[in-house]
Enzyme design. Sequence first.
Site, PDB file in Angstrom:
ATOM      1  N   THR A 104       0.810  -1.380  -0.010  1.00  0.00           N
ATOM      2  CA  THR A 104      -0.052   0.030   0.152  1.00  0.00           C
ATOM      3  C   THR A 104       0.744   1.240   0.003  1.00  0.00           C
ATOM      4  O   THR A 104       0.150   2.370  -0.040  1.00  0.00           O
ATOM      5  CB  THR A 104      -1.007   0.039   1.339  1.00  0.00           C
ATOM      6  OG1 THR A 104       0.000  -0.144   2.386  1.00  0.00           O
ATOM      7  CG2 THR A 104      -2.046  -1.081   1.321  1.00  0.00           C
ATOM      8  N   LYS A 105       1.992   1.066   0.183  1.00  0.00           N
ATOM      9  CA  LYS A 105       2.842   2.424   0.269  1.00  0.00           C
ATOM     10  C   LYS A 105       3.253   3.191  -1.206  1.00  0.00           C
ATOM     11  O   LYS A 105       2.747   2.785  -2.103  1.00  0.00           O
ATOM     12  CB  LYS A 105       4.490   2.133   0.953  1.00  0.00           C
ATOM     13  CG  LYS A 105       3.904   1.348   2.140  1.00  0.00           C
ATOM     14  CD  LYS A 105       3.923   2.305   3.318  1.00  0.00           C
ATOM     15  CE  LYS A 105       2.908   1.694   4.739  1.00  0.00           C
ATOM     16  NZ  LYS A 105       3.790   0.776   5.527  1.00  0.00           N
TER      17      LYS A 105
END
Length: 391
Positions: A189-190
């Site tokens: 998700t980064k």
Amino acid sequence: MRSQFLHFAPPLIGDEEIEEVVRTLREGWITTGPRAQRFETEFAQLVGAPAALAVNSATSAMHIALAALGIGEGDEVVTTTMTFTSTVHVIEHQRARPVLVDVEADTLNLDPNKVEAAISPKTKAIVPVHLYGHPADMDPIYAIAQRRGLAVIEDAAHALPARYRDRMIGAPQPGFDFPNLVAFSFYATKNLTTGEGGMLTGPPELVEDARVWSLHGMSRDAFKRYTSDGSWRYDVVLPGFKYNMPDIQAAIGLHQLKRLEAMQRRRRAIVAQYDEALGELAEVDRPVERPEVESAWHIYLLRLRPERLKIDRGAFIEELRKRNIGTSVHFIPVHEHTYYRERYGWRPEDFPVAHREFERMLSLPLSPAHTDQDVADVIEAVTEVIRANRA
Ligand SMILES: *Cc1c(COP(=O)(O)O)cnc(C)c1O
């Protein structure tokens, strides 16, 4: 209303990443090798770091940062309670003691004014977290570390690319004489992803120590000092971990790096749309960006004003979910988890700002993969839920 569920942070992966992974597989060198090395070099250049080590997660990066600094039993490490739990887990892994500090009300970053009181003769390091991509207030934190002779390990899992005054997060703090290491995350998700992955930046000698910790404590260099036969022979100098980044993942990272600037432009555009639309609503507080920083805008944090709404945060999230909008909460403060409550006897109110803000926060969808229609759907849903639930 949307017919398809909108995930709050899908990755943006292009054909270049896919083709580079395929090339890596075909060429046959699939674990740590030339691509990981190139990823380290290009990453270090981007953030202005003197050296970088690619690993399999930010958690690993922080763990070996502590190990390389010799932090262990009997030592204390000062950090924030408003973080992902692994920031604190790695301190436990080293059998050191985490000393938690409350946060500033606007950024929810480690409050420098509360750090001094948390320091004891046992303190070895401070671990600030650049929460949501907004840099923590580095100057006062480093001033305390300088005065007390402490190391600083920055949790920059959210902070690529971010800027504090004249430097990128990942570059050394000017005028600081003690060890300074910075950990980045490339989790799914980064802002930049390799599926799983991380990077540690810092001074070359320390990063090389961390490299030994990251791969079984094996040192070829140590052996090369004694003999010319370096091809098969290695020596084990400490009980290291297995934290290296394979080239399959570095292949993804190399192209995510090329894409980073464009991805950040898209993030900022979405943030601007949210700010404009949600600024009208007196029932919510929007995230801040202080003038001396450039946030990486990893997360768009919405905070509800409970006195103006008939529903609480949990019900608000549920209303959005019913409208096919995915959200999340960053984070449940570390001191409120069972393990830490039981181990250190912490109660929710022990860190009142973190506890209060946690109760009213949610993270809106934010990804460069989101379209203008996705963003418009989120704004419509949030506005609708607020209109229907005004106190
Ligand atoms: C994601 C995250 C981590 C852990 O990163 P991994 O790469 O998954 O180990 C640590 N700290 C914060 C604040 C994070 O959000």
